[in-house]
Write a protein that holds these residues in place. Structure first.
Motif, PDB file in Angstrom:
ATOM      1  N   THR A 131      56.659  70.907  54.926  1.00 57.20           N
ATOM      2  CA  THR A 131      55.517  70.707  54.033  1.00 57.20           C
ATOM      3  C   THR A 131      54.532  69.743  54.676  1.00 57.20           C
ATOM      4  OG1 THR A 131      56.460  68.796  52.907  1.00 57.20           O
ATOM      5  CG2 THR A 131      56.953  70.968  51.974  1.00 57.20           C
ATOM      6  N   GLU A 132      53.305  69.855  54.239  1.00 55.99           N
ATOM      7  CA  GLU A 132      52.304  68.812  54.465  1.00 55.99           C
ATOM      8  C   GLU A 132      51.695  68.473  53.112  1.00 55.99           C
ATOM      9  OE1 GLU A 132      51.884  67.198  57.096  1.00 55.99           O
ATOM     10  OE2 GLU A 132      52.510  68.462  58.769  1.00 55.99           O
ATOM     11  N   MET A 133      51.195  67.250  53.004  1.00 57.67           N
ATOM     12  CA  MET A 133      50.491  66.816  51.800  1.00 57.67           C
ATOM     13  C   MET A 133      49.297  65.992  52.211  1.00 57.67           C
ATOM     14  SD  MET A 133      53.870  66.186  49.702  1.00 57.67           S
ATOM     15  CE  MET A 133      54.696  66.373  51.247  1.00 57.67           C
ATOM     16  N   ARG A 134      48.466  65.625  51.226  1.00 59.70           N
ATOM     17  CA  ARG A 134      47.146  65.093  51.589  1.00 59.70           C
ATOM     18  C   ARG A 134      47.210  63.815  52.396  1.00 59.70           C
ATOM     19  NH1 ARG A 134      45.351  64.990  45.591  1.00 59.70           N
ATOM     20  NH2 ARG A 134      47.153  66.333  45.516  1.00 59.70           N
ATOM     21  N   GLY A 135      48.239  62.965  52.151  1.00 55.43           N
ATOM     22  CA  GLY A 135      48.344  61.748  52.949  1.00 55.43           C
ATOM     23  C   GLY A 135      47.254  60.752  52.641  1.00 55.43           C
ATOM     24  N   ALA A 136      46.480  60.395  53.662  1.00 50.14           N
ATOM     25  CA  ALA A 136      45.387  59.423  53.505  1.00 50.14           C
ATOM     26  C   ALA A 136      45.893  58.096  52.954  1.00 50.14           C
ATOM     27  CB  ALA A 136      44.260  59.993  52.640  1.00 50.14           C
ATOM     28  N   GLY A 137      47.147  57.775  53.295  1.00 46.48           N
ATOM     29  CA  GLY A 137      47.646  56.444  53.001  1.00 46.48           C
ATOM     30  C   GLY A 137      48.140  56.216  51.591  1.00 46.48           C
ATOM     31  N   ARG A 138      48.367  57.282  50.831  1.00 45.01           N
ATOM     32  CA  ARG A 138      48.870  57.067  49.479  1.00 45.01           C
ATOM     33  C   ARG A 138      49.832  58.188  49.091  1.00 45.01           C
ATOM     34  NH1 ARG A 138      44.796  58.714  44.711  1.00 45.01           N
ATOM     35  NH2 ARG A 138      46.719  58.229  43.635  1.00 45.01           N
ATOM     36  N   VAL A 139      50.605  57.926  48.015  1.00 48.32           N
ATOM     37  CA  VAL A 139      51.469  58.954  47.427  1.00 48.32           C
ATOM     38  C   VAL A 139      50.809  59.394  46.130  1.00 48.32           C
ATOM     39  CG1 VAL A 139      53.728  59.458  46.464  1.00 48.32           C
ATOM     40  CG2 VAL A 139      53.538  57.984  48.479  1.00 48.32           C
ATOM     41  N   HIS A 140      50.318  60.621  46.108  1.00 51.52           N
ATOM     42  CA  HIS A 140      49.624  61.127  44.926  1.00 51.52           C
ATOM     43  C   HIS A 140      50.643  61.785  43.989  1.00 51.52           C
ATOM     44  CE1 HIS A 140      46.867  63.369  42.408  1.00 51.52           C
ATOM     45  NE2 HIS A 140      45.881  62.651  42.916  1.00 51.52           N
ATOM     46  N   PRO A 141      50.565  61.529  42.672  1.00 53.02           N
ATOM     47  CA  PRO A 141      51.529  62.150  41.737  1.00 53.02           C
ATOM     48  C   PRO A 141      51.573  63.672  41.850  1.00 53.02           C
ATOM     49  CG  PRO A 141      50.213  60.490  40.607  1.00 53.02           C
ATOM     50  CD  PRO A 141      49.627  60.629  41.989  1.00 53.02           C
ATOM     51  N   ASP A 142      50.443  64.281  42.150  1.00 58.22           N
ATOM     52  CA  ASP A 142      50.410  65.732  42.281  1.00 58.22           C
ATOM     53  C   ASP A 142      51.255  66.210  43.473  1.00 58.22           C
ATOM     54  OD1 ASP A 142      49.285  68.402  41.720  1.00 58.22           O
ATOM     55  OD2 ASP A 142      48.341  68.119  43.679  1.00 58.22           O
ATOM     56  N   ASP A 143      51.313  65.404  44.530  1.00 56.38           N
ATOM     57  CA  ASP A 143      52.155  65.759  45.676  1.00 56.38           C
ATOM     58  C   ASP A 143      53.636  65.643  45.318  1.00 56.38           C
ATOM     59  OD1 ASP A 143      50.156  66.451  47.501  1.00 56.38           O
ATOM     60  OD2 ASP A 143      49.801  64.357  48.009  1.00 56.38           O
ATOM     61  N   LEU A 144      53.996  64.632  44.522  1.00 54.61           N
ATOM     62  CA  LEU A 144      55.394  64.510  44.087  1.00 54.61           C
ATOM     63  C   LEU A 144      55.785  65.694  43.203  1.00 54.61           C
ATOM     64  CD1 LEU A 144      55.666  60.697  43.287  1.00 54.61           C
ATOM     65  CD2 LEU A 144      56.494  61.919  45.307  1.00 54.61           C
ATOM     66  N   ALA A 145      54.891  66.099  42.304  1.00 49.68           N
ATOM     67  CA  ALA A 145      55.173  67.254  41.431  1.00 49.68           C
ATOM     68  C   ALA A 145      55.338  68.526  42.269  1.00 49.68           C
ATOM     69  CB  ALA A 145      54.058  67.417  40.403  1.00 49.68           C
ATOM     70  N   PHE A 146      54.482  68.674  43.276  1.00 49.23           N
ATOM     71  CA  PHE A 146      54.567  69.812  44.200  1.00 49.23           C
ATOM     72  C   PHE A 146      55.943  69.858  44.880  1.00 49.23           C
ATOM     73  CE2 PHE A 146      53.966  70.577  48.879  1.00 49.23           C
ATOM     74  CZ  PHE A 146      53.789  71.941  48.859  1.00 49.23           C
TER      75      PHE A 146
END
Ligand SMILES: [Zn+2]
Length: 307
Positions: free
Chosen positions: A185-200
């Motif tokens: 997987t890849e996720m948006r990154g940019a130095g943060r953990v976004h809740p939407d990425d955790l749900a994904f």
């Protein structure tokens, strides 16, 4: 490591020598083993968080098979908050199958490839764009392996990325050598953990268990909005030999034309050092996220759509 040594029906938490955290769920019925890793790059935090959240929701008595999850594979890089190893400067995703007599990162790869990877019937490596980059939320797969595509399709990502060539040295190229179906997987990154990425990730990991028949239930399908195809090699990105401020207004998944201006690098006083233009038409898959760029860092990666 021998799975039979661990009692069924419970979750085991232990350190794999010397310091790698492992979560192991052994089901009460036999079945396949899913291996999941995060923290191959030490500054990609979404997968680390998601694995602990995922295990908090698991009931091993419901499982037919096993889950082995390593929230942080490259512990030294994690403690340094860095993509690469502070011990030898190496990228763990470039040194597989490793070397028992090599640098610390090569030794780590060697042990993982020999002792843990062979236990897997399917493998998911959780990456993200980390602290330096921005990427789309996606599942990547081996376009030459129908089992890899099927796992990516079941995972449930609105962006899929098929790779016709798998460059050597990766965790996933080691899995391919052992004929273990894999995705990453890849996720948006940019130095943060976004809740939407955790749900994904939580939906995807649950779907993977259902696809593999480790967990009963129906897949939670997600419509595919973008199906990308092409090289995912960040090492082949558009890069620079200069240091400076990067100015760009591009976004992930944006279409670009050959020759289009992608961004500009300026010095501290605002003088233009270098302009970057698209060498080919395609879709933006990676953008450098920090305004200050160092020589040699990837700035932009362009891929294609699946035809
Ligand atoms: Zn990564």
């Amino acid at each position: 490591m021998q799975l039979a040594e661990f009692a069924a029906g419970i979750i085991h938490r232990f350190l794999y020598p010397p310091n790698i955290p492992v979560l192991l769920a052994r089901g009460t019925s036999p079945g396949p083993t899913l291996l999941v890793t995060a923290g191959v790059h030490g500054d990609e935090y979404e997968g680390m968080r998601a694995i602990y959240d995922w295990f908090a929701s698991l009931d091993p008595t419901q499982l037919s098979g096993n889950i082995i999850a390593i929230p942080v594979l490259h512990v030294a890089a994690f403690h340094a908050g860095a993509r690469l190893s502070p011990l030898d400067g190496a990228n763990l995703a470039r040194v597989f199958p490793g070397n028992p007599d090599g640098s610390p990162t090569e030794v780590l790869a060697w042990h993982f490839e020999r002792e843990i990877l062979p236990l897997a019937d399917a493998y998911i490596d959780l990456h993200s764009a980390g602290t330096s980059f921005v990427m789309p939320q996606l599942a990547g797969y081996d376009a030459s392996d129908p089992a890899s595509f099927a796992l990516a399709d079941a995972f449930g990502a609105s962006v899929l990325w098929g790779h016709p060539v798998i460059a050597p040295g990766r965790t996933v190229s080691a899995a391919k050598s052992r004929r273990i179906p894999w995705i990453y997987t890849e996720m948006r990154g940019a130095g943060r953990v976004h809740p939407d990425d955790l749900a994904f990730l939580l939906r995807g990991l649950r779907n993977a268990l259902r696809y593999l028949n480790i967990l009963p239930g129906e897949l939670e399908r997600v419509p595919v909005e973008h199906h990308l195809f092409g090289d995912g090699n960040v090492d082949a990105s558009i890069t620079t030999t200069n240091r400076g401020f990067l100015v760009t207004d591009l976004a992930p998944l944006q279409e670009v034309r050959q020759g289009q201006l992608l961004g500009a690098l300026t010095d501290l006083t605002g003088n233009l050092i270098e302009s970057f233009h698209a060498p080919v038409s395609g879709v933006i898959a990676l953008i450098h996220a920090r305004p200050l760029v160092d020589s040699g860092e990837p700035l932009f990666l362009i891929t294609q759509r699946k035809s």
